[in-house]
Design a protein around this motif. Sequence first.
Motif, PDB file in Angstrom:
ATOM      1  N   PRO A 155       0.820  -1.220   0.000  1.00  0.00           N
ATOM      2  CA  PRO A 155       0.000   0.000   0.000  1.00  0.00           C
ATOM      3  C   PRO A 155       0.848   1.262   0.000  1.00  0.00           C
ATOM      4  O   PRO A 155       0.527   2.237  -0.668  1.00  0.00           O
ATOM      5  N   VAL A 156       1.954   1.250   0.760  1.00  0.00           N
ATOM      6  CA  VAL A 156       2.860   2.398   0.845  1.00  0.00           C
ATOM      7  C   VAL A 156       4.284   1.873   0.763  1.00  0.00           C
ATOM      8  O   VAL A 156       4.597   0.828   1.337  1.00  0.00           O
ATOM      9  N   GLY A 157       5.137   2.571   0.024  1.00  0.00           N
ATOM     10  CA  GLY A 157       6.522   2.126  -0.074  1.00  0.00           C
ATOM     11  C   GLY A 157       7.440   3.226  -0.567  1.00  0.00           C
ATOM     12  O   GLY A 157       6.995   4.271  -1.051  1.00  0.00           O
ATOM     13  N   VAL A 161       5.580   6.779  -1.568  1.00  0.00           N
ATOM     14  CA  VAL A 161       4.377   6.796  -2.399  1.00  0.00           C
ATOM     15  C   VAL A 161       3.314   5.856  -1.843  1.00  0.00           C
ATOM     16  O   VAL A 161       3.610   4.893  -1.140  1.00  0.00           O
ATOM     17  N   ARG A 162       2.061   6.152  -2.174  1.00  0.00           N
ATOM     18  CA  ARG A 162       0.946   5.254  -1.894  1.00  0.00           C
ATOM     19  C   ARG A 162       0.444   4.714  -3.228  1.00  0.00           C
ATOM     20  O   ARG A 162       0.172   5.480  -4.160  1.00  0.00           O
ATOM     21  N   TYR A 163       0.347   3.392  -3.331  1.00  0.00           N
ATOM     22  CA  TYR A 163      -0.106   2.769  -4.568  1.00  0.00           C
ATOM     23  C   TYR A 163      -1.624   2.633  -4.550  1.00  0.00           C
ATOM     24  O   TYR A 163      -2.204   2.201  -3.549  1.00  0.00           O
ATOM     25  N   ILE A 216       3.436  10.745  -1.359  1.00  0.00           N
ATOM     26  CA  ILE A 216       3.194  11.187   0.011  1.00  0.00           C
ATOM     27  C   ILE A 216       4.273  12.189   0.407  1.00  0.00           C
ATOM     28  O   ILE A 216       3.995  13.225   0.992  1.00  0.00           O
ATOM     29  N   LYS A 217       5.513  11.885   0.037  1.00  0.00           N
ATOM     30  CA  LYS A 217       6.635  12.691   0.502  1.00  0.00           C
ATOM     31  C   LYS A 217       7.848  12.458  -0.373  1.00  0.00           C
ATOM     32  O   LYS A 217       8.146  11.331  -0.747  1.00  0.00           O
ATOM     33  N   ALA A 225      -1.954  11.393   8.070  1.00  0.00           N
ATOM     34  CA  ALA A 225      -1.515  10.319   8.962  1.00  0.00           C
ATOM     35  C   ALA A 225      -0.277   9.624   8.407  1.00  0.00           C
ATOM     36  O   ALA A 225       0.657   9.305   9.153  1.00  0.00           O
ATOM     37  N   GLU A 226      -0.258   9.386   7.097  1.00  0.00           N
ATOM     38  CA  GLU A 226       0.898   8.731   6.483  1.00  0.00           C
ATOM     39  C   GLU A 226       2.117   9.640   6.521  1.00  0.00           C
ATOM     40  O   GLU A 226       3.238   9.193   6.821  1.00  0.00           O
TER      41      GLU A 226
END
Length: 779
Positions: free
Chosen positions: A85-87, A136-138, A151-152, A615-616
């Motif tokens: 989900p996030v990486g 990133v969020r996929y 995300i950042k 939150a992420e």
Amino acid sequence: MAKPPPKTSKSPKPVRAPQGLPDKDTLIAFLREAGEAGKADIARHFGLKGADRRALREMLRELEAKGDLGKRGRRGFAEAGALPPVGVAEVVERDTDGDLYVRLSKGGDDAPLARLAPDAAEKTAGAPGLGDKLLVRYERLETGEIEARVIKRLGQSAHKILGVIRKQRREIRVEPVDRKSRDVLLLSEHDGRDLKDGDLVVAQIQLSGPRERYGPKNGKLLEVVGREDEPRAASLIAIHAHGIPTGFSPQAEAEAEDAKEPTLKGREDLRDLPLITIDPSDARDHDDAVFAHPDDDARNEGGWVVWVAIADVAAYVRHGTALDAEAREKGNSTYFPDRVEPMLPERLSAGLCSLREGENRATMAVRMVFGADGKKRSHRFVRGLMRSAAKLSYEQAQDAIDGRPDDKTGPLLDSILKPLWAAYHVMLKGRRARSPLAIESDERRIRFNPEGEIVSIERRRSLEAHQLIEEMMVQANVCAAETLEQKKTPLIYRVHDTPSMEKMQSLGEFLETLGISWSKGEAPRTDRFNKLLAETREGPHAPIVNEVVLRTQMQAHYNSDNIGHFGLNLAKYAHFTSPIRRYADLIVHRALIRALGLGDDGLTDGDISQIKDTAEKITFAERRSMAAERDATDRYVASFLADRVGATFPGRITGVTRFGLFVRLEETGADGLVPVSTLGEEYFVHDERLHALVGERSGARWPLGMAVEVKLREATPVTGGLLFEMLSEPAKADPNAPRPRLGVRRQFKDGGNTRGGPPRKGGPGFSRSPGKPGGKKRR
């Protein structure tokens, strides 16, 4: 590469949870929806018990063997080729239309490409470029394609290096300060003409132009950031290495300077309450104050009223301002041993938002009522105006309670301090009944002289005053979460997941080797862990059991969805008590203002639309700060020990890996490596089940938790690396234990091998010791 058709991102419909063992397609469909899941999560979703759970394990093994499923870290399984989900991803390709594509940094060349969402430039203050690393969020589009949403942008591009200048003969080298990096750069004579040996610089790898196939890469100087011999160099290196945002824009500073002193308008007058602050002696900001008195309600005999007042940061930092944007970007204040990089400008963090003694301050306060049994009976939130009656340190407050009051605490003892302690002892009954996780931690404090030189590294005293403030803050945080859930207002929770069944299984297998009984099939519970810790606390296995129980736990994080807080054993928990230094708390304050109708500066629709992304972001920011704080501490400790090379120290084995033993020194808490290649002529095998290195011939062991004596061979302040030589003898073989399997003799990643040669400087064998900011615990 052809550009995929643009589609709006939508989540797929959730997979329904049938009861019973799923077939292959149903299982894969569930994992595709979940992204990843452990065995326990899968079994819970399909309602599996007993024999069905065993059948599930067999099915997962078969699907993994066939390549239909893949392992996702330690947490569980995912569909083969699926993205998390996030990486952390790297920008690796640009198509003819200018779209960028990213690949998971740890996914290898076979990892799938994902198109970067078109709003990347807005989220990263400029368009990313090839080689940049992004969090990133996929998300899966309606077409079935995967899109990566930023995300950042991470602190440094894949092609930038923070290093120290080393001038050798006719070469000007940049040697990286990151122990994991192997990239040494060569600068041109033009770039290096004004540089001195020991300068700290940021340089970029030159991806084009002539260079040798082997040896150092060519580099280009980007910035000179300081000197390696400066007293504050360690925190400076950590800031640049981890990309910690520093300073504030002129607009944010101007907004802070324009802030006005608070008035009573729209507030309840709390200035008659003798609230006091209790903080570390060197604290510059004071965001919480407390007061307690007996409850005069006849229906609550023996009960107490506890007030917790928190700085009303939401009154000054509003959605849409530069202050808010920069606080969200920073996520939290970052605390180093010698300095702090604050989330808010000093005018607010140490000024108008700090609950200074004797000064009017805006506050969000909660009044909590506890029964004589320690259970909370009720609470209410107040937006008020307060005036702190006193500023005390933890040591001052504790000394007064212990019968050693000073001129300041003497007059407060009977009226304020004793009632606080009496209320806390009642609250303790509820805490003990709840049984939060009771893992012991050993925190150290680095002390500096006025010139910035380290004079000592001391163990932090654990005082009842610390525990009092912590429990009152925990209860205030619970009140915030309960109120917002009741009002159905979105919020950011502080969550801590339950340990996975795989970790519980490993713990049980390890405890068997110590002769400690542990039921592997029981669900994880904090009281089970606490019973284990209590039963072993006075025995020889106490340090290793404490360490292994700690490693069994998951890492706490922020989430817009609630899964509870396992470590605190709480169903609802949110951070409310530190909005000066944590953006999560500021969001919770705004949510309370909106939910309770306490003003027009509450949670906005814009806040709500971003809450998952926030939150992420702040979870990433917290972990970035923790890594930077830990690295700075490592470097300061290495600097402190640099002139004691050759000295011997008592310590304890705190980590066992195939390439060596990590040893923590009792005196300073410093961590360093004993390379496996220096443990003698015998070949040692890493036994994961035993958490030990075991001699293949003799069966002699180096187990986790063993007390040892080591000699300091090398200390490298610029990287924070410590290298030890083992002076103790290994533990004798267990005659009942099977001999380890013969390992494959291969070159280790750190440059050492099975028979000799210390690891390369900067390899993975160097230490990392934890650091925590200013006595404030991250729960």
